[in-house]
Motif scaffolding. Structure first.
Motif, short mmCIF file in Angstrom:
data_model
loop_
_atom_site.label_atom_id
_atom_site.label_comp_id
_atom_site.label_asym_id
_atom_site.label_seq_id
_atom_site.Cartn_x
_atom_site.Cartn_y
_atom_site.Cartn_z
N GLN A 66 0.84 -1.19 0.00
CA GLN A 66 0.00 0.00 0.00
C GLN A 66 0.89 1.25 0.00
O GLN A 66 1.86 1.33 0.76
CB GLN A 66 -0.92 0.02 1.22
CG GLN A 66 -1.94 -1.11 1.25
CD GLN A 66 -2.77 -1.09 2.51
OE1 GLN A 66 -2.22 -1.04 3.61
NE2 GLN A 66 -4.08 -1.15 2.37
N ALA A 67 0.54 2.21 -0.86
CA ALA A 67 1.35 3.43 -0.95
C ALA A 67 0.53 4.59 -1.47
O ALA A 67 -0.45 4.41 -2.19
CB ALA A 67 2.56 3.20 -1.86
N VAL A 68 0.97 5.78 -1.08
CA VAL A 68 0.41 7.02 -1.61
C VAL A 68 1.53 7.77 -2.33
O VAL A 68 2.61 7.98 -1.75
CB VAL A 68 -0.17 7.92 -0.50
CG1 VAL A 68 -0.62 9.27 -1.08
CG2 VAL A 68 -1.34 7.23 0.18
N LEU A 69 1.30 8.13 -3.57
CA LEU A 69 2.24 8.97 -4.32
C LEU A 69 1.90 10.44 -4.06
O LEU A 69 0.73 10.83 -4.15
CB LEU A 69 2.15 8.69 -5.81
CG LEU A 69 2.80 7.41 -6.34
CD1 LEU A 69 2.52 7.26 -7.82
CD2 LEU A 69 4.30 7.43 -6.09
N ILE A 70 2.93 11.24 -3.76
CA ILE A 70 2.70 12.63 -3.36
C ILE A 70 3.59 13.55 -4.18
O ILE A 70 4.82 13.49 -4.08
CB ILE A 70 3.02 12.83 -1.87
CG1 ILE A 70 2.20 11.86 -1.01
CG2 ILE A 70 2.78 14.28 -1.45
CD1 ILE A 70 2.87 11.51 0.30
N PRO A 71 3.01 14.43 -5.00
CA PRO A 71 3.83 15.44 -5.68
C PRO A 71 4.24 16.52 -4.67
O PRO A 71 3.39 17.22 -4.13
CB PRO A 71 2.89 15.99 -6.75
CG PRO A 71 1.51 15.72 -6.25
CD PRO A 71 1.59 14.52 -5.36
#
Length: 354
Positions: free
Chosen positions: A256-261
């Motif tokens: 599980q992961a969140v990509l964050i700009p």
């Protein structure tokens, strides 16, 4: 409002790429005037397909114009001494190019202006390049008689950090509460060549400072990493690459992961194509549950932050508490050999006066 920009329509892609590869501040190419058009021509078909895939062009101009207009509405209330305020967009590689904006400002009779970088963290490849171009236009007299000051970095401003943190919290809320604290936060920033890093560019440490400020705001609730995207060409760039990090997490059993700009404030090809259509898809194919934190775009928290940053700058400058540029902006990279950077810094330190 200074930024890299992006082609608003697919047919503008070649001109955008040619302008980008012509910029020695960003990508040091041998025989640049010959090589840049050739590289741009070779890459254009691939990049045109990417812009077509995200809706036919970059939305960054739309977002920047909206951010500028709403920021100025707030500025009129927060700092009426300098009202009415008007925002101009000056892109480095796409329309409206800095030279076009310079002509507009001269036609409008502008006498006082703030060069406000829309890159939160400073790099000579981004903010530095935009300021170099603005300096060239100013020195050539293309903008008329304007008194300048500069907002050159703001990557730890509380409003910016809050806006990013709120978007991360919204992305985390999509995961089941029982596993939410195990979700890996992948902060992704545009990479820069290692040759730039080695000459002392401050970008890496400033992006790292932004990440740590966001994590502090979140109470270090989740494991996190800072990774890098958008490398171009065979030369070494700052890593690890975002796509490789996604694969590595899957291999290590982190599903599980969140990509964050973190270095992009508006959606453009790096978020809408690279993040959404490449990295997110790679993760899903590897069995990962992935979310992407929204870009700041029309976030009222972010737009208020832009207004607060500018208001404080105008107040401090008017009171004589600060000069036209920050103390940090006056320091060149220890390995800098670009004399335009030296001339630009001295020019802005004199409020854009010859």
């Amino acid at each position: 409002m200074l930024n890299m920009g992006g082609p608003s329509t697919v047919p503008e892609t070649y001109d955008f790429l040619r302008n980008l590869f012509m910029d020695g501040d960003l990508i040091p190419l041998p025989f640049r005037r010959i090589a840049a058009p050739l590289i741009a021509k070779r890459r254009t078909p691939k990049i045109e397909k990417q812009y077509s895939a995200i809706g036919g062009g970059s939305p960054i101009l739309k977002h920047t114009e909206l951010q500028g207009a709403r920021m100025c509405e707030l500025l009129d209330e927060l700092h009426p001494e300098t009202a009415p305020h008007k925002s101009y967009v000056a892109f480095r590689y796409a329309n409206p190019l800095t030279r076009e904006t310079a002509r507009r400002m001269k036609e409008d009779g502008v006498k006082r202006a703030v060069a406000f970088t829309q890159y939160p963290q400073y790099s000579c490849t981004t903010t530095g390049s935009s300021l170099n171009e603005l300096f060239r236009r100013g020195r050539a007299g293309e903008m008329g008689d304007i008194e300048w000051s500069v907002i050159d970095r703001w990557g730890t401003h509380s409003g910016f950090i809050e806006a990013v943190a709120q978007n991360i919290e919204a992305a985390l809320a999509k995961f089941h509460p029982s596993t939410r604290s195990d979700v890996v936060l992948l902060f992704s920033a545009h990479s820069i060549p290692m040759s730039v890093v080695k000459r002392g560019d401050p970008y890496i440490v400033e992006v790292s400072a932004s990440v740590n400020a966001v994590m502090d705001r979140l109470g270090y609730s989740n494991p996190f990493r800072l990774v890098w995207q958008s490398q171009v060409g065979p030369a070494a760039w700052m890593g690890m690459h975002t796509g490789e990090a996604v694969k590595g997490l899957a291999r290590l059993g982190r599903k599980q992961a969140v990509l964050i700009p973190i270095a992009f404030t508006s959606d453009h090809i790096e978020t809408l194509y690279e993040m959404d259509l490449e990295y997110m898809q790679e993760g899903k194919e590897l069995g990962m549950e992935m979310q992407r934190a929204d870009s700041l775009n029309e976030s009222p928290v972010f737009i208020r932050a832009l207004a607060d940053i500018t208001t404080q700058h105008l107040r401090d400058y008017s009171a004589g508490a600060i000069g036209p540029t920050s103390v940090q902006m006056g320091l060149r990279c220890p390995g800098c050999e670009n004399m335009t950077c030296d001339q630009q810094k001295h020019w802005f330190a004199r409020a854009g006066r010859s």
